[in-house]
Design an enzyme around this catalytic site. Structure first.
Site, short mmCIF file in Angstrom:
data_model
loop_
_atom_site.label_atom_id
_atom_site.label_comp_id
_atom_site.label_asym_id
_atom_site.label_seq_id
_atom_site.Cartn_x
_atom_site.Cartn_y
_atom_site.Cartn_z
N GLU A 48 53.48 68.24 75.04
CA GLU A 48 54.38 67.56 74.09
C GLU A 48 53.74 67.54 72.70
OE1 GLU A 48 57.47 66.08 73.69
OE2 GLU A 48 56.71 65.51 71.72
N ALA A 61 74.59 57.94 77.32
CA ALA A 61 75.35 57.66 78.54
C ALA A 61 75.40 58.92 79.41
CB ALA A 61 76.76 57.21 78.17
N ARG A 129 67.82 54.94 75.18
CA ARG A 129 67.08 56.18 75.43
C ARG A 129 65.60 55.95 75.72
NH1 ARG A 129 69.05 60.96 72.76
NH2 ARG A 129 71.20 60.63 72.22
N ARG A 209 74.81 54.85 63.75
CA ARG A 209 74.55 54.14 65.00
C ARG A 209 73.82 52.84 64.74
NH1 ARG A 209 70.25 52.33 67.41
NH2 ARG A 209 69.00 54.13 66.82
N ASP A 325 68.64 70.80 75.13
CA ASP A 325 69.07 71.14 73.77
C ASP A 325 68.43 72.44 73.28
OD1 ASP A 325 70.68 68.95 73.64
OD2 ASP A 325 69.78 68.10 71.83
N ALA A 338 72.89 65.75 76.90
CA ALA A 338 71.83 65.53 77.88
C ALA A 338 72.35 65.77 79.30
CB ALA A 338 71.28 64.11 77.74
#
Ligand SMILES: Cc1cc2nc3c(=O)[nH]c(=O)nc-3n(C[C@H](O)[C@H](O)[C@H](O)COP(=O)(O)OP(=O)(O)OC[C@H]3O[C@@H](n4cnc5c(N)ncnc54)[C@H](O)[C@@H]3O)c2cc1C
Length: 363
Positions: A48, A61, A129, A209, A325, A338
């Site tokens: 990562e 969701a 998330r 958001r 993605d 997702a």
């Protein structure tokens, strides 16, 4: 590094010889792909770029199809979602007129319901998330996730794939699954830096958001709408509101058409003044205006980029493939993004199992 609870990653009894797989990217798809691979008996190392799990605090969701895939990948992935997520209480997904109702009472009445669809066909479990990512990561065995490892290049040889990172280090694996997100380096290496399929494009939608206390949402939308997942429709925009954090908070998304080009495709999020969202829905009904007014003064704005203009003609070459993605970033409508990545993970685990069992049978 990850916590030491290895139980959810115990192999379920794979008859075939496991592979040594590198997963690039520890976002939601990288982590759940890893949990799936471990559960199906493979050895996995995750690389990562960031110094820690870096998922933001917004909500996400997952559909029933994605949840079924999670169960087949590794039941713990679904249990973790159920642990931190909220299923919709109402049996229908409802799409409300957010624009025309002239009073809050009218907005809450059935008259303002434009259409609805059985939640059995497309029901969602929503969650925050970062909370879900950390819940899943708890199950990763200690020592398998390497942070501060930014993939820069790779090459394939007879022994497998050699990965090179920006700190000069290298790693070897028999196969690579790159889940390195919308700006995937792996996709550019796989398809070519100058290939238009290597670059996402602006969908001319932006998403504002905010997460607000559920009481604020109840005040604007009424008890029933605030406690369930709702879409609110209007000209050139739509909104989603759904409860998260055990019905204590409400996640509010405002998706707005934006005809201007996005200034810099490398920065897809920005913090903006609430007044920008207020202006975008200034002609909507009082219920929605009040909901937006409850947002904090600073609001997250996300540019929606996707691969729709130039979809990749392949997701795999040799021993390297892209997923999530990195492969097919999409606009986030109907929980597409997702959820498709979850399906990728299950397909990859299943294909590996089939291919390896065939190679065992054929000696
Ligand atoms: C506003 C909005 C709302 C959305 N809502 C939903 C929803 O409700 N449901 C849904 O299903 N989808 C939704 N989506 C889509 C969803 O967010 C994405 O599909 C999903 O987060 C992609 O996960 P990922 O793991 O593939 O990529 P990412 O989350 O981007 O993770 C990629 C990881 O790879 C790392 N990385 C990047 N480059 C490198 C490198 N070179 N080397 C090593 N590591 C690297 C990154 O640091 C990151 O940790 C939404 C999207 C938006 C914009």
């Amino acid at each position: 590094m990850a916590a030491n609870d290895t139980q959810p990653t115990e192999c379920q009894g794979n008859e075939t010889t496991p592979l040594d797989i590198a997963v690039v990217g520890a976002g939601i798809i990288g982590v759940l792909t890893t949990l799936g691979l471990l559960y199906h008996g493979h050895k996995v190392t995750v690389y990562e770029r960031a110094s820690n799990y870096s998922e933001g605090g917004g909500a996400i969701a997952f559909t029933g199809v994605a949840r079924e895939c999670m169960k087949q990948l590794n039941p713990f992935i679904l249990e973790a979602l159920q642990q931190v997520g909220e299923a919709n209480r109402h049996p229908m997904n409802r799409y409300w007129d957010g624009f025309h109702p002239t009073t809050k009472e009218l907005a809450q009445s059935e008259e303002s319901l434009l259409f609805q669809q059985s939640a059995h066909e497309l029901d969602y479990t929503g969650c925050i998330r970062s909370v879900y990512l950390h819940e899943m990561a708890k199950a990763l065995p200690d020592g398998i996730v390497w942070f501060d490892k930014e993939l820069e290049s790779y090459s394939e040889g007879p022994e497998g794939v050699k990965l090179r990172f920006s700190d000069g280090s290298t790693a070897q694996a028999e196969a690579v699954i790159a889940c390195d997100g919308i700006h995937s380096k792996a996709r550019r290496l796989l398809l070519g830096e100058d290939n238009p399929e290597s670059r996402p494009s602006f969908a001319h939608k932006v998403a504002y958001r905010a997460i607000i206390p559920i009481a604020e949402s109840i005040s604007a939308l009424g008890e029933e709408k605030a406690n369930n997942q709702c879409a609110h429709l209007g000209p050139d925009a739509h909104m989603l509101s759904f409860p998260v954090a055990q019905w204590t908070l409400s996640n509010v998304f405002v998706f707005v058409h934006d005809s201007k080009p996005w200034p810099d495709s490398h920065y897809l999020t920005a913090e903006v003044e609430k007044s920008e969202v207020v202006a975008a829905i200034s002609k909507w009904g009082p219920s929605i205006r009040e909901l937006v007014d409850k947002m904090p003064e600073k609001v997250s704005k996300w540019a929606i980029f996707d691969m729709a203009d130039n979809p990749a003609n392949t997701y795999a070459r040799g021993r390297v493939c892209i997923a999530g993605d990195a492969a097919h970033a999409s606009s986030p409508f109907h929980g597409a993004g997702a959820c498709m990545g979850v399906e990728d993970a299950l397909v990859l685990v299943s294909v590996l199992e089939t291919a390896l069992s065939r190679s065992v049978r054929s000696g």
